[in-house]
Design a protein around this motif. Structure first.
Motif, short mmCIF file in Angstrom:
data_model
loop_
_atom_site.label_atom_id
_atom_site.label_comp_id
_atom_site.label_asym_id
_atom_site.label_seq_id
_atom_site.Cartn_x
_atom_site.Cartn_y
_atom_site.Cartn_z
N LYS B 13 0.84 -1.21 0.00
CA LYS B 13 0.00 0.00 0.00
C LYS B 13 0.88 1.26 0.00
O LYS B 13 0.61 2.22 -0.72
CB LYS B 13 -0.87 0.01 1.27
CG LYS B 13 -2.36 -0.09 0.96
CD LYS B 13 -3.14 -0.14 2.26
CE LYS B 13 -4.26 0.86 2.30
NZ LYS B 13 -5.08 0.72 3.52
N LYS B 17 1.30 4.48 -2.95
CA LYS B 17 0.83 5.84 -2.66
C LYS B 17 1.49 6.91 -3.51
O LYS B 17 0.94 7.98 -3.72
CB LYS B 17 1.14 6.20 -1.19
CG LYS B 17 0.22 5.58 -0.17
CD LYS B 17 0.63 6.05 1.23
CE LYS B 17 -0.28 5.44 2.28
NZ LYS B 17 0.03 5.92 3.64
N TYR B 18 2.72 6.60 -3.93
CA TYR B 18 3.54 7.64 -4.56
C TYR B 18 3.66 7.39 -6.05
O TYR B 18 3.46 6.27 -6.51
CB TYR B 18 4.92 7.67 -3.88
CG TYR B 18 4.79 7.72 -2.37
CD1 TYR B 18 4.47 8.91 -1.73
CD2 TYR B 18 4.89 6.56 -1.60
CE1 TYR B 18 4.28 8.96 -0.35
CE2 TYR B 18 4.70 6.60 -0.21
CZ TYR B 18 4.40 7.80 0.40
OH TYR B 18 4.21 7.84 1.76
N PRO B 19 4.01 8.42 -6.81
CA PRO B 19 4.18 8.22 -8.26
C PRO B 19 5.17 7.08 -8.53
O PRO B 19 6.10 6.87 -7.74
CB PRO B 19 4.74 9.57 -8.74
CG PRO B 19 4.31 10.57 -7.71
CD PRO B 19 4.25 9.82 -6.41
N ARG B 22 8.73 7.50 -7.91
CA ARG B 22 9.06 8.15 -6.64
C ARG B 22 8.89 7.21 -5.46
O ARG B 22 8.50 7.63 -4.37
CB ARG B 22 8.14 9.37 -6.43
CG ARG B 22 8.20 10.40 -7.52
CD ARG B 22 9.53 11.12 -7.54
NE ARG B 22 9.52 12.16 -8.57
CZ ARG B 22 10.54 12.99 -8.77
NH1 ARG B 22 11.63 12.90 -8.04
NH2 ARG B 22 10.46 13.90 -9.71
N ARG B 24 10.88 6.03 -3.54
CA ARG B 24 11.72 6.34 -2.38
C ARG B 24 10.93 7.02 -1.27
O ARG B 24 11.30 6.98 -0.10
CB ARG B 24 12.90 7.21 -2.83
CG ARG B 24 13.85 7.48 -1.70
CD ARG B 24 15.11 8.19 -2.11
NE ARG B 24 15.89 8.41 -0.89
CZ ARG B 24 17.18 8.62 -0.85
NH1 ARG B 24 17.86 8.65 -1.96
NH2 ARG B 24 17.80 8.82 0.30
N SER B 25 9.83 7.68 -1.63
CA SER B 25 8.99 8.32 -0.61
C SER B 25 8.50 7.33 0.44
O SER B 25 8.20 7.71 1.56
CB SER B 25 7.78 9.00 -1.26
OG SER B 25 8.10 10.32 -1.65
N LEU B 27 10.22 5.12 1.84
CA LEU B 27 11.35 4.63 2.63
C LEU B 27 11.14 4.76 4.14
O LEU B 27 11.25 3.78 4.89
CB LEU B 27 12.61 5.39 2.18
CG LEU B 27 13.98 4.82 2.56
CD1 LEU B 27 15.03 5.34 1.59
CD2 LEU B 27 14.37 5.20 3.96
N ILE B 28 10.82 5.97 4.59
CA ILE B 28 10.71 6.19 6.03
C ILE B 28 9.47 5.49 6.62
O ILE B 28 9.58 4.82 7.64
CB ILE B 28 10.78 7.70 6.34
CG1 ILE B 28 12.19 8.21 6.01
CG2 ILE B 28 10.42 8.00 7.79
CD1 ILE B 28 12.28 9.71 5.80
N PRO B 29 8.29 5.62 5.98
CA PRO B 29 7.16 4.84 6.50
C PRO B 29 7.47 3.34 6.57
O PRO B 29 7.12 2.68 7.55
CB PRO B 29 6.04 5.12 5.48
CG PRO B 29 6.38 6.47 4.92
CD PRO B 29 7.88 6.53 4.90
N ILE B 32 9.73 2.61 9.63
CA ILE B 32 9.14 2.71 10.97
C ILE B 32 8.13 1.59 11.21
O ILE B 32 8.12 0.97 12.28
CB ILE B 32 8.59 4.12 11.28
CG1 ILE B 32 8.29 4.24 12.76
CG2 ILE B 32 7.38 4.50 10.45
CD1 ILE B 32 8.26 5.65 13.26
N TYR B 33 7.33 1.27 10.21
CA TYR B 33 6.41 0.14 10.39
C TYR B 33 7.18 -1.18 10.41
O TYR B 33 6.81 -2.11 11.12
CB TYR B 33 5.33 0.13 9.30
CG TYR B 33 4.21 1.12 9.55
CD1 TYR B 33 4.34 2.47 9.21
CD2 TYR B 33 3.02 0.71 10.13
CE1 TYR B 33 3.32 3.37 9.43
CE2 TYR B 33 1.98 1.62 10.37
CZ TYR B 33 2.14 2.94 10.00
OH TYR B 33 1.13 3.84 10.24
N VAL B 63 19.76 7.69 5.92
CA VAL B 63 18.49 8.33 6.24
C VAL B 63 18.03 7.93 7.64
O VAL B 63 17.65 8.77 8.45
CB VAL B 63 17.41 7.96 5.20
CG1 VAL B 63 16.04 8.46 5.64
CG2 VAL B 63 17.77 8.53 3.84
#
Ligand SMILES: Cc1cc2nc3c(=O)[nH]c(=O)nc-3n(C[C@H](O)[C@H](O)[C@H](O)COP(=O)(O)O)c2cc1C
Ligand code: FES
Lengths: 422, 174
Positions: B13, B17-19, B22, B24-25, B27-29, B32-33, B63
């Motif tokens: 999911k 969400k991202y193009p 893209r 790499r967006s 990455l952080i979510p 953390i999950y 990062v």
């Protein structure tokens, strides 16, 4: 129910649905004026929406108070690139805890505000950047987004009008600096949260270097009311050039801390004494931080003022993010200054030297003062160092650290002197 | 490395969400999950996230090191107790609560109990200033925490309970 009892002096506009049964649900929202503004906006031109927001006197609730309509107007309409709406739900300025409630109790109001911004600038995609600690709010928001898709509010055919708009949440992972708009965008793109050089501003080159509207949660939440009830209604709620109401987060030494929605320009002393029930334990007021930890402190005798951006700026402080921190007569100002500087030193991203070194050395100096090991010359040094940081850092975090420190030293110098080593 | 089906679904999911160019967006979510399930940002998690978003593992590590909630290589306890001592909390006893937690748990900042069950962290403002002093255990918020309530929470944890089983002190988030 909201976390604190509402107060009769409140003017509940953005919070008017708080406390309704099931206020998070799309049904409650629709039964209480929800998505009517969006419907109205679909029949307006981009100029009309932007002009309405301009005329409402809405100014950004994230801290700087920049006029929202003007910001939207900077988005180049004829750019061939996709455009984005990004919501700043990083809420991490110490003293601030309002965006959380707006999401928790009325997530659809935020969705509607975002979508109207999308119409205004021609964006078809929005993201809500939520600080990682607010995990439960990501759940609330995701649920509301799913409902909006299921009802044909979001998607490829918004309200059956052939318009496209998509929305998703995005989790942060702990970093105050990621509340700063350009660092937020870096973080959103999956990088370290270092700030970007500006210009270009996000309106021109934001998410993925595309034109982007980036606003605070509360800013977006004000938009449906402006479109539905008109710019004049909203402007008249507040004071000149400061339209609307604002959620003030009252904390510290007051009898009734809480988040209260009051007209812009509401008197600070009345906020503390009438809404907040006065300083607790019958103590006297010593000082107030009027808009979150980065705003210069006001002494008790400076607090008889209207809480709008211009009046607080004229008093050489800032309305900031709406975090009103009340300190009673027993408050140790050196300790307060130290705690705030420890925060900025911890949160400085280390990208630029004046901020990284400045906050670190200020923290050490303030720690030494508080430990009773400071020299008289340290007091001067703390002031000088702060002033030398001011305006010389890559992003405004350095200013946010310097400004309150300068005020603490200038206004409460005797407290620093009292701690100088014998 | 294998993740639970729930996490796999979530990752999918996130990536959607991202193009398309893209990713790499996410990455952080994903980190953390992923950490929530794996316990920390392990080498395997780094490799896996790197592969899926299309960057080098080194870039992921670079990062991850920036973010205070990401614990690279070093897991926190199963129940991570976070006490805010920032200005609004400090004014109404947050620093004392943190000291109390240190003594009660015998732990300092970012330390983990020997059995890995409890860890402690002094944290910055958690957006609960009007309901200070505030404490978070994992992602659950506790507001206007009194010393007696903190004792109950910590005693419960020390007795091996999950926060939800400590019913005398309910969390406030819905
Ligand atoms: C260090 C720093 C931290 C910030 N943190 C936040 C934040 O947590 N939330 C927020 O909305 N704005 C924050 N801001 C302000 C944003 O940079 C930006 O101005 C704001 O989100 C714009 O929205 P607005 O025009 O609606 O206020 C921060 C700014 C700085 C310099
Ligand atoms: S200062 Fe502790 S929650 Fe904001």
């Amino acid at each position: 129910m909201p976390y604190n009892q509402p107060h009769p002096l409140e003017v509940r506009v953005l919070t008017r649905r708080f406390g309704l049964p099931n206020s998070q649900s799309i049904d409650t929202y629709i039964a209480n004026e929800g998505y009517q503004a969006l419907e109205k906006a679909t029949a307006m031109s981009q100029e009309e929406i932007i002009n309405e927001v301009k005329a409402s006197g809405l100014r950004g609730r994230g801290g700087a108070g920049f006029p929202t309509g003007m910001k939207w107007g900077f988005v180049p309409r004829n750019s061939p690139k996709p455009k984005y709406i990004v919501v700043n739900a990083d809420e991490s300025e110490p003293g601030t805890c309002k965006d959380r409630l707006l999401i928790e109790y009325d997530p659809h109001q935020l969705i509607e505000g975002i979508m109207i911004a999308g119409l205004a600038v021609g964006a078809q995609q929005g993201y809500i950047y939520i600080r990682g600690e607010f995990r439960y709010l990501i759940g609330v928001m995701d649920k509301a987004i799913d409902e909006a898709y299921a009802r044909g509010v979001l998607g490829d055919n918004v309200l059956g009008k052939g318009i496209k708009f998509h929305l998703a949440t995005h989790s942060g992972a702990g970093a105050y600096e990621c509340g700063e708009e350009s660092a937020l965008l870096e973080s959103f793109e999956g990088k370290r949260g270092n700030p970007r050089i500006r210009p270009p501003f996000p309106a021109v080159a934001g998410a993925y270097q595309c034109p982007t509207v980036l606003n605070n949660v509360e800013t977006f939440c004000a938009v449906p009311t402006i479109i539905l009830r008109g710019a004049k209604y909203f402007a008249d709620l507040g004071s000149p050039k400061n339209g609307g109401t604002r959620l003030f987060c009252l904390s510290g030494h007051v009898n009734r801390p809480g988040v209260y929605e009051l007209p812009m320009g509401f008197n600070l002393l009345r906020l503390i004494n009438e809404v907040g029930g006065g300083v607790r334990n019958g103590k006297k007021l010593k000082a107030v931080i009027p808009g979150g930890s980065s705003c210069p402190v006001l002494k008790a005798d400076e607090c008889d003022l209207a809480m709008d951006f211009d009046t607080v700026a004229a008093a050489k402080s800032m309305l900031g993010s709406g975090g009103v921190v009340v300190m009673d007569e027993d408050t140790d100002i050196v300790k307060a200054a130290l705690r705030i500087m420890r925060f900025y030193a911890h949160e400085s991203c280390g990208w630029c030297i004046p901020c990284r070194e400045g906050t670190t050395w200020l923290k050490k100096l303030l720690q030494r003062m508080d430990d009773g090991m400071g020299q008289r010359s340290d007091i001067v040094l703390i002031g000088d160092l702060s002033k030398n940081m001011l305006g010389r850092t890559f992003c405004p975090l350095g200013d946010a650290a310097a400004m309150p420190t300068i005020a603490f030293v200038e206004k409460f110098r005797e407290e620093f002197e009292a701690k100088v080593a014998a | 490395m294998t993740f639970s089906p729930e996490l796999e679904a979530r990752f999918e999911k996130f990536l959607a969400k991202y193009p398309a160019d893209r990713k790499r967006s996410a990455l952080i979510p994903m980190l953390i999950y992923g950490q929530d399930e794996v316990g920390s940002v392990t080498d395997e998690l780094v490799e896996e996230v790197a592969k899926r978003v299309g960057v080098k593992p080194l870039e992921v590590r670079e990062v991850a090191g920036f973010y205070s909630m990401l614990h690279v290589g070093k897991p926190m306890g199963k129940h991570h107790v976070q006490v805010c001592t920032n200005i609004s909390c400090m004014l109404v006893g947050g620093a004392e609560l943190y000291d109390q937690a240190c003594h009660k748990l015998g732990l300092g900042h970012k330390q983990v109990s020997a059995d890995g069950f409890i860890s402690l962290e002094e944290v910055e403002c958690m957006g609960a200033c009007s309901w200070a002093p505030a404490v978070q255990i994992g992602y659950d918020f506790y507001h206007q925490v009194t010393p007696a309530q903190l004792d109950k929470l910590l005693d419960g944890l020390k007795a091996g309970k999950n926060p939800d089983q400590i019913t005398e002190v309910p969390k406030v988030n819905c």
